[in-house]
Design a protein around this motif. Structure first.
Motif, PDB file in Angstrom:
ATOM      1  N   SER A 104       0.665  -1.348   0.007  1.00 48.05           N
ATOM      2  CA  SER A 104       0.009   0.152  -0.120  1.00 48.05           C
ATOM      3  C   SER A 104       0.802   1.170  -0.017  1.00 48.05           C
ATOM      4  CB  SER A 104      -1.084   0.107   1.193  1.00 48.05           C
ATOM      5  OG  SER A 104      -0.206   0.069   2.511  1.00 48.05           O
ATOM      6  N   ASN A 105       2.079   1.129   0.332  1.00 50.01           N
ATOM      7  CA  ASN A 105       2.970   2.262   0.472  1.00 50.01           C
ATOM      8  C   ASN A 105       4.245   1.767  -0.087  1.00 50.01           C
ATOM      9  OD1 ASN A 105       4.545   4.708   0.838  1.00 50.01           O
ATOM     10  ND2 ASN A 105       4.409   4.628   3.015  1.00 50.01           N
ATOM     11  N   PRO A 106       4.439   1.804  -1.437  1.00 51.63           N
ATOM     12  CA  PRO A 106       5.785   1.239  -2.275  1.00 51.63           C
ATOM     13  C   PRO A 106       6.838   2.014  -2.005  1.00 51.63           C
ATOM     14  CG  PRO A 106       3.831   1.256  -3.783  1.00 51.63           C
ATOM     15  CD  PRO A 106       3.338   2.031  -2.536  1.00 51.63           C
ATOM     16  N   ALA A 108       7.705   3.023   0.918  1.00 50.97           N
ATOM     17  CA  ALA A 108       8.198   2.576   2.053  1.00 50.97           C
ATOM     18  C   ALA A 108       8.595   1.304   2.166  1.00 50.97           C
ATOM     19  CB  ALA A 108       7.442   2.958   3.231  1.00 50.97           C
ATOM     20  N   LEU A 109       7.861   0.231   1.402  1.00 54.85           N
ATOM     21  CA  LEU A 109       8.153  -0.975   1.510  1.00 54.85           C
ATOM     22  C   LEU A 109       7.645  -1.599   0.063  1.00 54.85           C
ATOM     23  CD1 LEU A 109       8.722  -3.661   3.371  1.00 54.85           C
ATOM     24  CD2 LEU A 109       6.140  -3.638   3.860  1.00 54.85           C
ATOM     25  N   THR A 110       8.544  -2.652  -0.478  1.00 55.83           N
ATOM     26  CA  THR A 110       8.107  -3.272  -1.564  1.00 55.83           C
ATOM     27  C   THR A 110       7.973  -4.753  -1.122  1.00 55.83           C
ATOM     28  OG1 THR A 110      10.579  -3.486  -2.401  1.00 55.83           O
ATOM     29  CG2 THR A 110       9.422  -1.849  -3.031  1.00 55.83           C
ATOM     30  N   ALA A 111       7.187  -5.578  -1.963  1.00 56.29           N
ATOM     31  CA  ALA A 111       7.059  -7.092  -1.698  1.00 56.29           C
ATOM     32  C   ALA A 111       7.007  -7.744  -3.092  1.00 56.29           C
ATOM     33  CB  ALA A 111       5.587  -7.023  -0.830  1.00 56.29           C
ATOM     34  N   VAL A 124       2.538  -4.260   8.417  1.00 59.06           N
ATOM     35  CA  VAL A 124       4.053  -4.014   8.846  1.00 59.06           C
ATOM     36  C   VAL A 124       4.243  -2.619   9.639  1.00 59.06           C
ATOM     37  CG1 VAL A 124       6.522  -3.832   8.280  1.00 59.06           C
ATOM     38  CG2 VAL A 124       4.972  -5.150   6.930  1.00 59.06           C
ATOM     39  N   THR A 125       4.689  -2.339  10.812  1.00 56.80           N
ATOM     40  CA  THR A 125       4.347  -1.357  11.347  1.00 56.80           C
ATOM     41  C   THR A 125       5.824  -1.001  11.676  1.00 56.80           C
ATOM     42  OG1 THR A 125       2.395  -1.825  12.658  1.00 56.80           O
ATOM     43  CG2 THR A 125       3.677  -0.208  13.584  1.00 56.80           C
TER      44      THR A 125
END
Length: 360
Positions: A104-106, A108-111, A124-125
Protein backbone atom coordinates in the motif's frame (compact mmCIF):
# COMPACT_ATOMS: atom_id res chain seq x y z
CA UNK A 1 -81.79 -11.46 -86.35
CA UNK A 2 -78.82 -10.95 -88.56
CA UNK A 3 -77.73 -13.87 -90.70
CA UNK A 4 -74.26 -15.08 -91.37
CA UNK A 5 -73.22 -16.06 -94.82
CA UNK A 6 -69.95 -17.20 -96.22
CA UNK A 7 -68.63 -17.36 -99.70
CA UNK A 8 -66.31 -20.13 -100.77
CA UNK A 9 -63.72 -19.24 -103.28
CA UNK A 10 -62.80 -22.08 -105.60
CA UNK A 11 -59.16 -22.89 -105.85
CA UNK A 12 -57.86 -21.88 -109.19
CA UNK A 13 -54.52 -20.72 -110.33
CA UNK A 14 -56.08 -18.44 -112.86
CA UNK A 15 -58.72 -16.82 -110.76
CA UNK A 16 -58.40 -14.23 -107.99
CA UNK A 17 -60.33 -14.27 -104.72
CA UNK A 18 -63.48 -12.37 -104.45
CA UNK A 19 -63.63 -9.92 -101.58
CA UNK A 20 -66.42 -10.36 -99.09
CA UNK A 21 -68.21 -7.23 -98.22
CA UNK A 22 -70.85 -7.61 -95.58
CA UNK A 23 -74.18 -6.16 -96.32
CA UNK A 24 -76.42 -4.44 -93.94
CA UNK A 25 -77.40 -6.69 -91.07
CA UNK A 26 -74.43 -9.05 -91.51
CA UNK A 27 -71.38 -9.53 -89.04
CA UNK A 28 -67.65 -10.25 -89.49
CA UNK A 29 -65.61 -12.89 -87.60
CA UNK A 30 -61.81 -12.53 -87.64
CA UNK A 31 -59.01 -14.47 -85.85
CA UNK A 32 -55.47 -13.47 -84.85
CA UNK A 33 -52.49 -14.48 -82.60
CA UNK A 34 -50.03 -12.52 -80.38
CA UNK A 35 -50.80 -9.18 -78.93
CA UNK A 36 -53.89 -8.79 -80.87
CA UNK A 37 -55.24 -11.97 -79.16
CA UNK A 38 -55.76 -10.10 -75.87
CA UNK A 39 -53.82 -12.66 -73.73
CA UNK A 40 -51.25 -11.43 -70.98
CA UNK A 41 -48.32 -12.92 -72.82
CA UNK A 42 -45.57 -11.19 -70.83
CA UNK A 43 -47.01 -12.27 -67.49
CA UNK A 44 -47.42 -15.83 -68.72
CA UNK A 45 -43.78 -15.96 -69.89
CA UNK A 46 -42.51 -14.43 -66.63
CA UNK A 47 -44.53 -16.92 -64.59
CA UNK A 48 -43.18 -19.81 -66.61
CA UNK A 49 -39.59 -18.57 -66.18
CA UNK A 50 -40.11 -18.06 -62.44
CA UNK A 51 -41.49 -21.58 -62.13
CA UNK A 52 -38.49 -22.97 -63.99
CA UNK A 53 -36.11 -20.93 -61.73
CA UNK A 54 -37.56 -22.18 -58.43
CA UNK A 55 -35.42 -25.38 -58.24
CA UNK A 56 -32.30 -23.30 -58.95
CA UNK A 57 -33.24 -20.74 -56.28
CA UNK A 58 -33.97 -23.51 -53.76
CA UNK A 59 -30.63 -25.14 -54.50
CA UNK A 60 -28.78 -21.81 -54.11
CA UNK A 61 -30.53 -21.20 -50.78
CA UNK A 62 -29.52 -24.67 -49.62
CA UNK A 63 -25.90 -24.02 -50.65
CA UNK A 64 -25.89 -20.72 -48.73
CA UNK A 65 -27.32 -22.46 -45.64
CA UNK A 66 -24.68 -25.20 -45.83
CA UNK A 67 -21.91 -22.61 -46.19
CA UNK A 68 -23.22 -20.71 -43.14
CA UNK A 69 -23.25 -23.94 -41.11
CA UNK A 70 -19.73 -24.76 -42.27
CA UNK A 71 -18.54 -21.30 -41.19
CA UNK A 72 -20.28 -21.71 -37.81
CA UNK A 73 -18.65 -25.11 -37.27
CA UNK A 74 -15.23 -23.64 -38.14
CA UNK A 75 -15.72 -20.83 -35.61
CA UNK A 76 -16.88 -23.31 -32.95
CA UNK A 77 -13.87 -25.54 -33.66
CA UNK A 78 -11.48 -22.61 -33.18
CA UNK A 79 -13.16 -21.61 -29.93
CA UNK A 80 -13.05 -25.20 -28.62
CA UNK A 81 -9.34 -25.41 -29.48
CA UNK A 82 -8.69 -22.19 -27.53
CA UNK A 83 -10.76 -23.52 -24.60
CA UNK A 84 -8.80 -26.78 -24.63
CA UNK A 85 -5.49 -24.88 -24.54
CA UNK A 86 -6.70 -22.77 -21.60
CA UNK A 87 -8.01 -25.86 -19.79
CA UNK A 88 -4.65 -27.60 -20.15
CA UNK A 89 -2.97 -24.67 -18.41
CA UNK A 90 -5.20 -25.23 -15.37
CA UNK A 91 -3.23 -28.42 -14.71
CA UNK A 92 0.01 -26.45 -14.55
CA UNK A 93 1.23 -25.50 -11.06
CA UNK A 94 3.04 -22.52 -12.55
CA UNK A 95 -0.36 -21.05 -13.43
CA UNK A 96 -2.39 -21.92 -10.34
CA UNK A 97 0.57 -21.46 -8.01
CA UNK A 98 1.55 -18.06 -9.36
CA UNK A 99 1.51 -15.37 -6.70
CA UNK A 100 1.89 -11.62 -6.69
CA UNK A 101 2.35 -9.19 -3.84
CA UNK A 102 1.64 -5.49 -3.56
CA UNK A 103 2.33 -2.81 -0.99
CA UNK A 104 0.00 0.00 0.00
CA UNK A 105 3.06 2.25 0.33
CA UNK A 106 5.69 1.20 -2.25
CA UNK A 107 7.92 4.13 -1.33
CA UNK A 108 8.37 2.66 2.15
CA UNK A 109 8.06 -1.07 1.50
CA UNK A 110 8.06 -3.28 -1.57
CA UNK A 111 6.96 -6.90 -1.67
CA UNK A 112 7.33 -9.93 -3.90
CA UNK A 113 5.91 -13.44 -3.71
CA UNK A 114 7.30 -16.73 -4.95
CA UNK A 115 5.15 -19.50 -6.43
CA UNK A 116 3.09 -21.31 -3.83
CA UNK A 117 3.35 -18.56 -1.21
CA UNK A 118 0.40 -18.68 1.24
CA UNK A 119 -2.38 -16.19 0.58
CA UNK A 120 -2.42 -13.63 3.37
CA UNK A 121 -2.33 -9.96 4.28
CA UNK A 122 0.35 -8.55 6.54
CA UNK A 123 0.46 -5.33 8.52
CA UNK A 124 3.96 -3.91 8.87
CA UNK A 125 4.41 -1.29 11.57
CA UNK A 126 7.76 0.59 11.55
CA UNK A 127 9.22 0.80 15.05
CA UNK A 128 12.44 2.64 14.25
CA UNK A 129 14.06 4.34 11.31
CA UNK A 130 17.29 2.81 10.11
CA UNK A 131 20.33 4.97 10.64
CA UNK A 132 23.84 4.67 9.35
CA UNK A 133 26.31 3.85 12.10
CA UNK A 134 30.03 3.24 12.00
CA UNK A 135 32.56 2.71 14.77
CA UNK A 136 36.18 3.44 13.99
CA UNK A 137 39.07 3.34 16.44
CA UNK A 138 42.23 5.39 16.26
CA UNK A 139 45.11 3.95 14.33
CA UNK A 140 47.82 1.96 16.14
CA UNK A 141 51.45 1.77 15.16
CA UNK A 142 51.68 -1.86 16.30
CA UNK A 143 49.45 -4.67 17.52
CA UNK A 144 51.30 -5.69 20.69
CA UNK A 145 52.73 -2.68 22.56
CA UNK A 146 50.54 0.40 22.09
CA UNK A 147 47.82 0.59 24.77
CA UNK A 148 44.23 0.67 23.54
CA UNK A 149 43.21 3.36 26.02
CA UNK A 150 40.92 3.70 29.00
CA UNK A 151 37.81 1.56 29.30
CA UNK A 152 36.60 -1.85 30.37
CA UNK A 153 36.87 -5.13 28.53
CA UNK A 154 34.71 -7.94 29.92
CA UNK A 155 35.64 -11.54 29.18
CA UNK A 156 33.15 -14.24 30.13
CA UNK A 157 33.28 -18.00 29.88
CA UNK A 158 30.40 -19.41 27.87
CA UNK A 159 27.55 -17.63 26.16
CA UNK A 160 25.62 -14.69 27.52
CA UNK A 161 22.87 -12.40 26.32
CA UNK A 162 24.03 -8.95 25.29
CA UNK A 163 21.53 -6.06 25.33
CA UNK A 164 21.69 -5.81 21.55
CA UNK A 165 20.88 -9.51 21.06
CA UNK A 166 17.96 -10.03 18.69
CA UNK A 167 14.98 -11.93 20.08
CA UNK A 168 14.87 -14.19 17.02
CA UNK A 169 17.77 -16.59 17.77
CA UNK A 170 16.83 -17.05 21.44
CA UNK A 171 15.31 -20.27 22.79
CA UNK A 172 17.21 -22.45 20.37
CA UNK A 173 16.19 -20.44 17.33
CA UNK A 174 12.48 -20.45 18.21
CA UNK A 175 12.62 -16.77 19.14
CA UNK A 176 10.32 -14.86 21.47
CA UNK A 177 6.58 -14.53 20.95
CA UNK A 178 5.50 -10.90 20.64
CA UNK A 179 2.61 -9.72 22.78
CA UNK A 180 1.66 -8.25 26.15
CA UNK A 181 2.77 -9.16 29.67
CA UNK A 182 1.52 -8.13 33.11
CA UNK A 183 3.82 -7.27 36.04
CA UNK A 184 2.63 -6.79 39.62
CA UNK A 185 5.11 -5.33 42.09
CA UNK A 186 5.15 -6.24 45.79
CA UNK A 187 2.95 -3.28 46.72
CA UNK A 188 0.15 -4.78 44.62
CA UNK A 189 0.39 -2.26 41.78
CA UNK A 190 0.23 -3.82 38.34
CA UNK A 191 0.62 -2.74 34.73
CA UNK A 192 0.30 -4.27 31.27
CA UNK A 193 3.33 -3.88 29.02
CA UNK A 194 3.09 -4.22 25.25
CA UNK A 195 6.20 -5.90 23.84
CA UNK A 196 4.73 -6.34 20.37
CA UNK A 197 7.32 -4.03 18.81
CA UNK A 198 10.36 -5.30 20.72
CA UNK A 199 13.17 -6.54 18.50
CA UNK A 200 16.06 -6.97 20.93
CA UNK A 201 16.60 -7.82 24.59
CA UNK A 202 17.41 -4.15 25.14
CA UNK A 203 13.95 -3.21 23.80
CA UNK A 204 12.35 -5.56 26.34
CA UNK A 205 14.39 -4.12 29.22
CA UNK A 206 13.63 -0.52 28.23
CA UNK A 207 9.90 -1.14 27.72
CA UNK A 208 9.62 -2.66 31.21
CA UNK A 209 11.70 0.03 32.91
CA UNK A 210 9.78 2.87 31.24
CA UNK A 211 6.34 1.57 32.28
CA UNK A 212 4.51 3.89 34.66
CA UNK A 213 2.44 2.68 37.60
CA UNK A 214 4.77 -0.05 38.88
CA UNK A 215 8.10 0.02 40.68
CA UNK A 216 10.29 -2.64 39.11
CA UNK A 217 13.57 -2.76 37.24
CA UNK A 218 14.49 -5.17 34.45
CA UNK A 219 18.11 -6.14 33.82
CA UNK A 220 20.28 -8.89 32.34
CA UNK A 221 22.29 -11.45 34.25
CA UNK A 222 24.19 -13.96 32.17
CA UNK A 223 21.69 -15.60 29.85
CA UNK A 224 18.60 -14.52 31.80
CA UNK A 225 16.32 -11.57 32.38
CA UNK A 226 15.99 -10.40 35.98
CA UNK A 227 13.00 -8.46 37.36
CA UNK A 228 13.73 -6.61 40.63
CA UNK A 229 11.05 -5.05 42.84
CA UNK A 230 11.72 -1.41 43.80
CA UNK A 231 8.47 -0.67 45.64
CA UNK A 232 9.96 -1.26 49.09
CA UNK A 233 6.87 -3.23 50.07
CA UNK A 234 6.47 -6.90 50.98
CA UNK A 235 2.67 -6.96 51.02
CA UNK A 236 2.35 -9.08 47.87
CA UNK A 237 4.39 -11.35 45.66
CA UNK A 238 6.36 -10.10 42.69
CA UNK A 239 4.34 -11.52 39.77
CA UNK A 240 5.00 -11.71 36.02
CA UNK A 241 2.40 -13.34 33.78
CA UNK A 242 1.09 -13.43 30.24
CA UNK A 243 -2.02 -11.58 29.09
CA UNK A 244 -5.01 -12.95 27.18
CA UNK A 245 -3.53 -16.37 26.49
CA UNK A 246 -0.26 -15.03 25.11
CA UNK A 247 3.16 -16.64 25.60
CA UNK A 248 5.46 -13.60 25.59
CA UNK A 249 6.44 -13.75 29.27
CA UNK A 250 6.88 -17.52 29.06
CA UNK A 251 9.16 -17.29 26.03
CA UNK A 252 11.18 -14.61 27.84
CA UNK A 253 11.53 -17.04 30.75
CA UNK A 254 10.13 -14.64 33.36
CA UNK A 255 6.71 -16.11 34.17
CA UNK A 256 6.47 -16.58 37.92
CA UNK A 257 5.27 -15.43 41.33
CA UNK A 258 7.87 -15.08 44.10
CA UNK A 259 7.73 -13.81 47.67
CA UNK A 260 11.04 -12.07 47.11
CA UNK A 261 12.37 -8.87 45.61
CA UNK A 262 14.03 -10.60 42.66
CA UNK A 263 12.62 -12.88 39.96
CA UNK A 264 15.35 -14.46 37.83
CA UNK A 265 14.26 -15.83 34.50
CA UNK A 266 15.31 -19.04 32.82
CA UNK A 267 18.22 -19.41 30.40
CA UNK A 268 17.37 -17.79 27.07
CA UNK A 269 20.39 -19.14 25.24
CA UNK A 270 20.11 -22.72 24.05
CA UNK A 271 20.63 -24.71 20.91
CA UNK A 272 18.18 -26.86 18.97
CA UNK A 273 18.01 -28.57 15.63
CA UNK A 274 16.39 -25.46 14.14
CA UNK A 275 19.23 -23.16 15.25
CA UNK A 276 20.69 -21.45 12.19
CA UNK A 277 24.43 -21.89 11.74
CA UNK A 278 24.61 -18.26 10.66
CA UNK A 279 23.57 -17.18 14.19
CA UNK A 280 26.47 -18.98 15.90
CA UNK A 281 29.81 -17.44 16.88
CA UNK A 282 28.37 -13.96 17.39
CA UNK A 283 26.51 -14.20 14.07
CA UNK A 284 29.74 -15.00 12.22
CA UNK A 285 28.39 -18.43 11.33
CA UNK A 286 30.31 -21.66 10.71
CA UNK A 287 33.02 -21.79 8.05
CA UNK A 288 32.54 -24.49 5.43
CA UNK A 289 34.33 -25.16 2.15
CA UNK A 290 32.05 -26.32 -0.68
CA UNK A 291 32.78 -29.66 -2.29
CA UNK A 292 35.36 -30.89 0.23
CA UNK A 293 35.39 -32.41 3.73
CA UNK A 294 35.32 -29.88 6.58
CA UNK A 295 36.67 -31.97 9.47
CA UNK A 296 37.81 -35.48 10.40
CA UNK A 297 36.58 -37.42 13.44
CA UNK A 298 39.03 -39.93 14.94
CA UNK A 299 37.35 -42.47 17.23
CA UNK A 300 38.73 -44.28 20.29
CA UNK A 301 39.17 -47.50 18.34
CA UNK A 302 41.52 -45.72 15.93
CA UNK A 303 39.08 -45.54 13.01
CA UNK A 304 38.20 -42.20 11.47
CA UNK A 305 35.89 -40.61 8.92
CA UNK A 306 35.59 -37.24 7.23
CA UNK A 307 32.50 -35.06 7.46
CA UNK A 308 31.38 -32.65 4.76
CA UNK A 309 28.82 -30.08 5.86
CA UNK A 310 28.11 -29.00 2.30
CA UNK A 311 24.94 -26.91 2.24
CA UNK A 312 24.11 -27.32 5.95
CA UNK A 313 22.02 -24.43 7.25
CA UNK A 314 20.94 -25.60 10.70
CA UNK A 315 22.35 -27.67 13.56
CA UNK A 316 20.02 -30.48 12.52
CA UNK A 317 21.80 -30.52 9.16
CA UNK A 318 25.11 -30.91 11.05
CA UNK A 319 23.73 -33.78 13.14
CA UNK A 320 22.52 -35.49 9.97
CA UNK A 321 25.90 -35.04 8.27
CA UNK A 322 27.65 -36.72 11.22
CA UNK A 323 25.19 -39.41 12.30
CA UNK A 324 24.22 -40.30 8.74
CA UNK A 325 27.78 -40.51 7.45
CA UNK A 326 28.23 -43.77 5.55
CA UNK A 327 31.55 -44.44 7.33
CA UNK A 328 30.13 -43.76 10.78
CA UNK A 329 27.90 -46.81 11.08
CA UNK A 330 26.73 -45.88 14.58
CA UNK A 331 30.25 -45.60 16.00
CA UNK A 332 29.67 -41.94 16.89
CA UNK A 333 26.50 -40.15 18.00
CA UNK A 334 26.13 -36.38 17.67
CA UNK A 335 23.50 -34.63 19.81
CA UNK A 336 22.61 -31.25 21.31
CA UNK A 337 22.74 -30.53 25.03
CA UNK A 338 21.83 -27.03 26.17
CA UNK A 339 24.32 -24.74 24.48
CA UNK A 340 26.67 -27.45 23.24
CA UNK A 341 27.06 -29.97 20.45
CA UNK A 342 27.98 -33.31 22.07
CA UNK A 343 29.86 -36.17 20.35
CA UNK A 344 29.61 -39.61 22.00
CA UNK A 345 32.05 -42.37 21.03
CA UNK A 346 30.32 -45.77 20.94
CA UNK A 347 33.30 -47.89 19.89
CA UNK A 348 34.52 -48.78 23.40
CA UNK A 349 38.12 -48.27 22.29
CA UNK A 350 40.92 -47.15 24.59
CA UNK A 351 42.17 -44.34 22.38
CA UNK A 352 41.22 -40.66 22.25
CA UNK A 353 38.22 -39.13 20.53
CA UNK A 354 39.36 -36.14 18.50
CA UNK A 355 38.08 -33.79 15.81
CA UNK A 356 40.49 -32.19 13.35
CA UNK A 357 39.56 -29.22 11.17
CA UNK A 358 40.53 -29.57 7.52
CA UNK A 359 39.79 -26.04 6.32
CA UNK A 360 41.48 -23.86 8.92
Amino acid sequence: MAGVSSVATPSSSSSSPTAFVPTAGQGLISSSTGIVSGLQTQQIISALLTFDQEPVTSLNNQITSEQNQQSAFSTLSSQLAALQADAQQLASFSVLGARSASSSNPSALTASASAGAPLASYLVTPVAQAQTQALLSNGFSDSSNTPVGQGTITIKLGGFVAPSTSLQPLNGGLGVARGKISITDRSGASATIDLGSARTIDDVVNDINQTAGIHVQASLSGNSLVITDKSGSTADNLIVQDVAGGTTAASLGIVGSVAANTLTGTDLVSLSGSTQLSSLNDNNGVASAPGVADFTVTLKDGSSFAVQLGSAKTLQDVLTAINGNSQNGGKLTASISGTHLVLTDNTGGAGTLSVTALNG
